[in-house]
Motif scaffolding. Structure first.
Motif, PDB file in Angstrom:
ATOM      1  N   LEU A   1      69.568   0.739 -54.712  1.00  0.00           N
ATOM      2  CA  LEU A   1      68.325   1.193 -54.084  1.00  0.00           C
ATOM      3  C   LEU A   1      67.819   0.252 -53.003  1.00  0.00           C
ATOM      4  CD1 LEU A   1      66.370   2.502 -57.198  1.00  0.00           C
ATOM      5  CD2 LEU A   1      67.549   3.837 -55.445  1.00  0.00           C
ATOM      6  N   ASP A   2      68.198  -1.021 -53.068  1.00  0.00           N
ATOM      7  CA  ASP A   2      67.708  -1.976 -52.069  1.00  0.00           C
ATOM      8  C   ASP A   2      68.607  -2.066 -50.836  1.00  0.00           C
ATOM      9  OD1 ASP A   2      69.799  -3.231 -53.361  1.00  0.00           O
ATOM     10  OD2 ASP A   2      68.770  -5.155 -53.599  1.00  0.00           O
ATOM     11  N   THR A   3      69.595  -1.163 -50.709  1.00  0.00           N
ATOM     12  CA  THR A   3      70.440  -1.134 -49.509  1.00  0.00           C
ATOM     13  C   THR A   3      69.582  -0.701 -48.324  1.00  0.00           C
ATOM     14  OG1 THR A   3      72.341  -0.521 -50.861  1.00  0.00           O
ATOM     15  CG2 THR A   3      72.525  -0.154 -48.486  1.00  0.00           C
ATOM     16  N   PRO A   4      69.566  -1.484 -47.243  1.00  0.00           N
ATOM     17  CA  PRO A   4      68.652  -1.171 -46.129  1.00  0.00           C
ATOM     18  C   PRO A   4      69.067   0.063 -45.328  1.00  0.00           C
ATOM     19  CG  PRO A   4      70.045  -3.028 -45.576  1.00  0.00           C
ATOM     20  CD  PRO A   4      70.339  -2.695 -47.006  1.00  0.00           C
ATOM     21  N   ILE A   5      68.077   0.677 -44.730  1.00  0.00           N
ATOM     22  CA  ILE A   5      68.249   1.738 -43.741  1.00  0.00           C
ATOM     23  C   ILE A   5      67.379   1.320 -42.570  1.00  0.00           C
ATOM     24  CG2 ILE A   5      67.905   4.166 -43.170  1.00  0.00           C
ATOM     25  CD1 ILE A   5      68.073   4.721 -46.216  1.00  0.00           C
TER      26      ILE A   5
ATOM     27  N   ILE B   1      70.066   9.401 -47.258  1.00  0.00           N
ATOM     28  CA  ILE B   1      69.835   9.184 -48.688  1.00  0.00           C
ATOM     29  C   ILE B   1      70.832   9.982 -49.528  1.00  0.00           C
ATOM     30  CG2 ILE B   1      68.183   9.523 -50.588  1.00  0.00           C
ATOM     31  CD1 ILE B   1      67.450   7.246 -48.664  1.00  0.00           C
ATOM     32  N   ASP B   2      71.035  11.245 -49.173  1.00  0.00           N
ATOM     33  CA  ASP B   2      71.895  12.128 -49.971  1.00  0.00           C
ATOM     34  C   ASP B   2      73.380  11.833 -49.833  1.00  0.00           C
ATOM     35  OD1 ASP B   2      69.641  13.435 -50.849  1.00  0.00           O
ATOM     36  OD2 ASP B   2      69.856  15.127 -49.474  1.00  0.00           O
ATOM     37  N   HIS B   3      73.797  11.302 -48.704  1.00  0.00           N
ATOM     38  CA  HIS B   3      75.229  11.146 -48.461  1.00  0.00           C
ATOM     39  C   HIS B   3      75.654   9.686 -48.295  1.00  0.00           C
ATOM     40  CE1 HIS B   3      75.620  15.458 -48.281  1.00  0.00           C
ATOM     41  NE2 HIS B   3      74.596  15.490 -47.427  1.00  0.00           N
ATOM     42  N   ALA B   4      75.164   9.022 -47.285  1.00  0.00           N
ATOM     43  CA  ALA B   4      75.634   7.666 -46.982  1.00  0.00           C
ATOM     44  C   ALA B   4      75.240   6.663 -48.060  1.00  0.00           C
ATOM     45  CB  ALA B   4      75.110   7.209 -45.624  1.00  0.00           C
TER      46      ALA B   4
END
Length: 62
Positions: free
Chosen positions: A36-40, A27-30
């Motif tokens: 906000l809707d970019t998946p992880i 969350i902090d870097h990549a």
């Protein structure tokens, strides 16, 4: 990851800490400047002898 439950509370807390630190790092870097809707994607694999945690982020390569 906790099925069946991890009975050793020390190991359970270590797993929770590792997961939180790794997720916060994404969350902090990549994903810092991404929508906000970019998946992880998260995958946890548990065997008798190990727990393997995989987190795929979709931020830019370093």
């Amino acid at each position: 990851m906790n099925q069946p439950p991890i009975t050793d509370k020390r190991i359970w807390w270590q797993c929770q800490t590792v997961f939180k630190e790794a997720f916060d790092n994404v969350i902090d870097h990549a994903h810092k400047d991404l929508p906000l809707d970019t998946p992880i994607e998260i995958e946890a694999v548990r065997t008798v002898h190990q727990i393997e945690l995989r987190i795929w982020d979709f931020g830019p390569p370093l």
